[in-house]
Write a protein that holds these residues in place. Structure first.
Motif, PDB file in Angstrom:
ATOM      1  N   GLU A 110       0.819  -1.216   0.000  1.00 31.57           N
ATOM      2  CA  GLU A 110       0.000   0.000   0.000  1.00 31.57           C
ATOM      3  C   GLU A 110       0.852   1.265   0.000  1.00 31.57           C
ATOM      4  OE1 GLU A 110      -3.221  -0.146   2.953  1.00 31.57           O
ATOM      5  OE2 GLU A 110      -2.865  -2.302   3.147  1.00 31.57           O
ATOM      6  N   LEU A 128      -1.242   5.284   0.637  1.00 26.16           N
ATOM      7  CA  LEU A 128      -1.437   5.842   1.977  1.00 26.16           C
ATOM      8  C   LEU A 128      -1.007   7.311   2.005  1.00 26.16           C
ATOM      9  CD1 LEU A 128       0.009   2.820   3.962  1.00 26.16           C
ATOM     10  CD2 LEU A 128      -2.410   3.427   3.738  1.00 26.16           C
ATOM     11  N   THR A 162      -3.248  13.704   1.451  1.00 25.21           N
ATOM     12  CA  THR A 162      -4.325  13.257   0.570  1.00 25.21           C
ATOM     13  C   THR A 162      -4.503  14.223  -0.600  1.00 25.21           C
ATOM     14  OG1 THR A 162      -5.457  12.281   2.471  1.00 25.21           O
ATOM     15  CG2 THR A 162      -6.749  12.594   0.465  1.00 25.21           C
ATOM     16  N   SER A 185       0.629   5.805   7.255  1.00 25.71           N
ATOM     17  CA  SER A 185      -0.468   4.863   7.447  1.00 25.71           C
ATOM     18  C   SER A 185      -1.776   5.468   6.953  1.00 25.71           C
ATOM     19  CB  SER A 185      -0.565   4.456   8.919  1.00 25.71           C
ATOM     20  OG  SER A 185      -1.412   3.328   9.067  1.00 25.71           O
ATOM     21  N   HIS A 186      -2.899   4.905   7.453  1.00 23.91           N
ATOM     22  CA  HIS A 186      -4.215   5.383   7.008  1.00 23.91           C
ATOM     23  C   HIS A 186      -4.917   6.204   8.071  1.00 23.91           C
ATOM     24  CE1 HIS A 186      -6.234   2.019   9.224  1.00 23.91           C
ATOM     25  NE2 HIS A 186      -5.090   1.406   8.945  1.00 23.91           N
ATOM     26  N   LYS A 219      -3.678  -0.704   5.725  1.00 22.55           N
ATOM     27  CA  LYS A 219      -5.008  -1.080   6.218  1.00 22.55           C
ATOM     28  C   LYS A 219      -5.133  -2.589   6.380  1.00 22.55           C
ATOM     29  CE  LYS A 219      -7.636   2.833   4.357  1.00 22.55           C
ATOM     30  NZ  LYS A 219      -8.760   3.223   3.466  1.00 22.55           N
TER      31      LYS A 219
END
Length: 323
Positions: free
Chosen positions: A32, A36, A142, A176-177, A199
């Protein structure tokens, strides 16, 4: 598996043992890795690193930041930490463990300058920065991939690379998330670490970890949890949400979510702050005025550090003492 070189920032579809572009082995890889976007950046032994940067003679020496031979340790470089020196340790004990250590009084003005330079670099990546202190902050990356032409992971590696090259300071990244796991990740591989918690692996990663891993669970809270038979995340998972809330109040509800790797808090640059505090609990009673004075100084510096990181000033100072 997505990967990139942390030194030259070249990206790969599959992780090589060494970067084919620069030949170095510092490869970050994770399924991931490029999806992330919540990160925690934590400088490595920040105060001590600034002192070593500004005084090259200290480069290879164990350095302790504190109030002279009396009092307590504020922080220590990794050379001293290997010898067992820890924050909040009485100075006399630290010097027994590491008698050759160089004790340096803090220079807060220099630490503030270094922090401001790092913050400026962060602001080039995202406006969503939530400082925790002078040397650490959350970043929400994001939606920035299109802006920078590279995923958040690569831009974060570029950040710490610039910190080293331009400022002579190093930092560790946790990706991370959510905020909780990003902060956990940043502590996994210090110094100069880059750790990822995805995740898909969250539950497997957490289940055997001690509850002390949770930021904000101090020795008193940990003692209360252990009395209830809660020592690991797996222990927390056995409790119903309402039972945790009934036993531990709002902390119980928070623990129920964190046990499942859930943290809905947003990275907020403008989160309202009602108070800034820091406290400690002694394992045994003490009336040693040097030790007590050292702890008050250390805690006051931490509060000052957090206030400066948010550009805040206070009007009321409260000292809480429990006996």
């Amino acid at each position: 598996m997505p990967a990139f070189c942390r030194d030259c920032l070249t990206t790969f579809d599959n992780a090589p043992r060494r970067c084919p572009a620069c030949g170095r082995p510092r490869i970050a890889s994770h399924p991931e890795l490029f999806s992330l976007s919540i990160a925690h950046m934590d400088c490595d032994a920040f105060y001590a690193s600034v002192e070593k940067r500004d005084n090259p003679d200290l480069a290879s020496k164990p350095v302790i930041i504190g109030g002279g031979r009396r009092g307590v340790v504020s922080t220590a470089c990794y050379v001293a930490r290997v010898r067992g020196v820890k924050s909040a340790m009485p100075m006399f004990q630290a010097l027994k463990l590491c008698p050759e250590a160089v004790v340096v009084r803090p220079r807060m003005d220099e630490y503030v300058k270094a922090s401001a330079a790092i913050r400026k670099m962060m602001q080039e990546l995202t406006p969503a920065i939530e400082p925790l202190s002078l040397d650490e902050a959350f970043l929400d990356m994001t939606g920035t991939t299109a802006l920078h032409g590279a995923p958040p992971a690569v831009m974060l590696a570029r950040l710490v690379k610039r910190m080293k090259e331009d400022l002579g300071l190093t930092g560790s990244i946790g990706l991370s998330h959510n905020k909780f796991l990003a902060k956990v990740a940043s502590d996994l591989d210090k110094p100069r670490g880059f750790s990822v918690i995805g995740k898909a692996e969250t539950h497997q990663f957490l289940k055997d970890k001690p509850i002390g891993l949770i930021w904000g669970v101090g020795s008193v809270a940990q003692g209360a949890l252990e009395k209830a038979g809660i020592r690991t995340f797996a222990d927390l998972l056995r409790w119903e949400r309402q039972d945790l809330s009934a036993r531990f109040g709002s902390m119980g509800d928070r623990l129920w979510h964190l046990a499942r790797g859930e943290d809905r808090r947003r990275v907020s640059a403008h989160a309202p702050v009602k108070s800034i505090s820091n406290e400690t609990t002694f394992f045994e009673d003490t009336s040693d005025t040097d030790v007590l004075d050292g702890h008050i100084w250390r805690l006051a510096e931490k509060v000052s550090d957090r206030a400066k990181a948010r550009d805040l000033a206070g009007r009321v100072v409260t000292l809480k003492l429990k006996r």
